[in-house]
Design an enzyme around this catalytic site. Structure first.
Site, PDB file in Angstrom:
ATOM      1  N   GLU A 115       0.033  -1.129   5.633  1.00 18.43           N
ATOM      2  CA  GLU A 115       1.106  -0.742   6.544  1.00 18.43           C
ATOM      3  C   GLU A 115       0.950   0.705   6.986  1.00 18.43           C
ATOM      4  O   GLU A 115       1.194   1.046   8.136  1.00 18.43           O
ATOM      5  CB  GLU A 115       2.464  -0.942   5.854  1.00 18.43           C
ATOM      6  N   ASP A 151       0.829  -1.207   0.000  1.00 17.06           N
ATOM      7  CA  ASP A 151       0.000   0.000   0.000  1.00 17.06           C
ATOM      8  C   ASP A 151       0.862   1.254   0.000  1.00 17.06           C
ATOM      9  O   ASP A 151       2.062   1.211   0.303  1.00 17.06           O
ATOM     10  CB  ASP A 151      -0.939   0.015   1.201  1.00 17.06           C
TER      11      ASP A 151
END
Length: 487
Positions: free
Chosen positions: A146, A79
């Protein structure tokens, strides 16, 4: 169609970096990138696992002569923080990033680049497809979400992982390896809004007040630079002007990510026409003061104050206005303490990252970081106390642990030795105030030996984000030499 990164070295790393830049991968929306990685692993004929959290684990046997070598875990996250310039038209849910090359840097036009942490994914894919790069058995872990709580790492089932030597590719300073990081958590304070109606605007003016030119930045890596926080600035302006003349607040907003120092803040106010002169003088005086204070950290800061033609039929009551100003003023932001053990290392901090005006409430979100659990809890307690004072609701979420220094690390020693042999100088060994997934892996795998490294990146979590081409080449070359050594 020509490739923007064609010809850059390492070729296959930048090839895959460009490929994943075409795929939406904002935090919480990683389905497409996760499926792409799953298909990649399966196409390569490698054991590929996609778990319920959409994490991807791809395993590759060691090359000839390395079949029985220790398994190495390569780790990064899929991400990215999705930020854009206010004038940029870009839909992160479907539009590919518009990559460009300027000198030694890869950037994106008007948006974040996603070098954090797309470069880890690109390096891993280049290694997984390779046929001629010597390496031990590899387990590649690419996690989800994350940037907004490390949920993917938290959800990872340890049963999938055999390796006990992990290289996290999520650092942003080449020539440095990280061996410890802060823990953190998110906080949200919710305030109910009471509204009152405005019967007529005949004798009133509507003004928009916006911050412009703040640099923002990563709330862990750059919190010590004392850059201006747009939310704090807007709050300060409202509180100052309120003491000079009466006005009503109709709207306030600022920031977009808890882990990014907010660059943009905005308020809409309703002002009695007779107070326009006092209002303008107060704004001008305060803008000059703040510009002087931010002369070094944010030299381009200014206020954009405009009369606006829009319909405003309700404003905050006086009590709601006072509670909002009190909350935003009292919530701590910036560095809270410095380490007594490591010179120059931030020990604890809070980033007042987001404020939103919704229909019947205002939400205020913060990101706390600390290398000490007790200090993390204490900052959370301060915010909860503010919430109690203004009669709001408080909650914490997304907590993740610190990663403590390991005195006996084989992978750290290998990096130090290889770097010294290659470049004739010592690699820097440092701790970091930002959070890394290594803290979570340390909890899941008590015997995991870990370091974090990566190429030079600048302006991470902002539309000015850029990735050094030369440093990427150098970092990838170092990684290959390290893997070759683990036999």
């Amino acid at each position: 169609m020509s490739r923007k990164l064609e010809g850059l070295k390492p070729e296959r790393v930048f090839y895959y970096f460009e490929e994943i830049s075409k795929i939406p991968r904002c935090s919480f929306h990683e389905e497409k990138i996760s499926n792409f990685l799953k298909e990649f692993g399966e196409t390569q004929g490698l054991e590929t696992i996609q778990d319920k959290a959409l994490n991807i684990i791809i395993k590759k046997p060691g090359t000839s002569g390395y079949e029985n070598s220790p398994t190495v875990v390569l780790q990064g996250h899929m991400d990215m923080v999705c930020e854009k310039e206010e004038a940029t038209i870009h839909d992160f849910s479907k539009d590919p990033l518009k990559l460009k090359v300027e000198g030694d840097f890869v950037m994106a036009e008007g948006t974040t680049l996603g070098g954090d942490n797309g470069i880890a994914v690109a390096m891993a894919l280049a290694l997984l497809e390779s046929k001629d790069i010597p390496h031990p058995p590899l387990e590649v872990i690419i996690t989800t979400n994350e940037e907004s709580g490390m949920d993917g790492a938290k959800a990872l089932d340890p049963k999938y992982i055999d390796g006990r030597m992990l290289i996290n590719i999520d650092s942003e300073v080449e020539g440095t390896i990280l061996v410890s990081c802060a823990g953190g958590e998110r906080n949200m304070l919710t305030l109910p809004i009471e509204w009152e109606s405005i019967k007529t605007l005949d004798d009133k003016l509507i003004y928009s007040i916006k911050t412009v030119g703040l640099q923002g930045g990563h709330s862990g890596m750059e919190i010590h630079k004392e850059r201006g926080n747009a939310i704090k600035i807007i709050t300060r302006i409202l509180a100052f002007v309120k003491d000079e003349c009466k006005f009503h607040l109709a709207h306030i907003e600022g920031g977009s990510k808890t882990n990014a120092i907010p660059r943009n803040g905005k308020a809409i106010i309703v002002l009695d026409r007779e107070n326009e002169g006092i209002f303008s003088q107060a704004i001008e005086a305060l803008e000059e003061q703040i510009q002087e204070e931010l002369e070094i950290s944010d030299p381009d800061f200014k206020l954009e104050v405009e009369k606006v033609e829009q319909q405003v039929d309700r404003v905050f009551t006086e009590d709601s206005f006072n509670n909002i100003i009190a909350a935003l003023t009292l919530i701590p932001t910036g560095v809270q303490s410095m380490s007594k053990d490591m010179e120059g290392l931030v020990e604890s901090s809070n980033n007042l990252g987001i404020v939103k005006t919704l229909d019947e409430k205002i939400t205020i979100e913060s990101a706390i970081r600390s290398s000490k659990e007790t200090l993390k809890k204490n900052i959370g307690k301060q915010i909860k106390t503010v919430s109690d004072i203004v009669k709001g609701q408080w909650e914490s979420y997304g907590s993740y642990p610190a990663w403590e220094y390991n005195k006996d690390s084989q992978i750290r020693d290998i990096f130090k030795r290889i770097y010294k042999n290659k470049y004739g100088e010592n690699i820097k060994v440092e701790a970091i105030h930002a959070g890394l997934e290594c803290g979570i892996f340390a909890e899941k795998f008590h015997d995991m030996d870990m370091i974090s490294f990566g190429p030079n990146m600048y302006g991470v979590h902002t539309p000015e984000e850029k990735l050094s081409i030369e440093s990427t080449n150098k970092s990838y070359d170092l990684l290959l030499d390290v893997l070759k050594e683990i036999k």
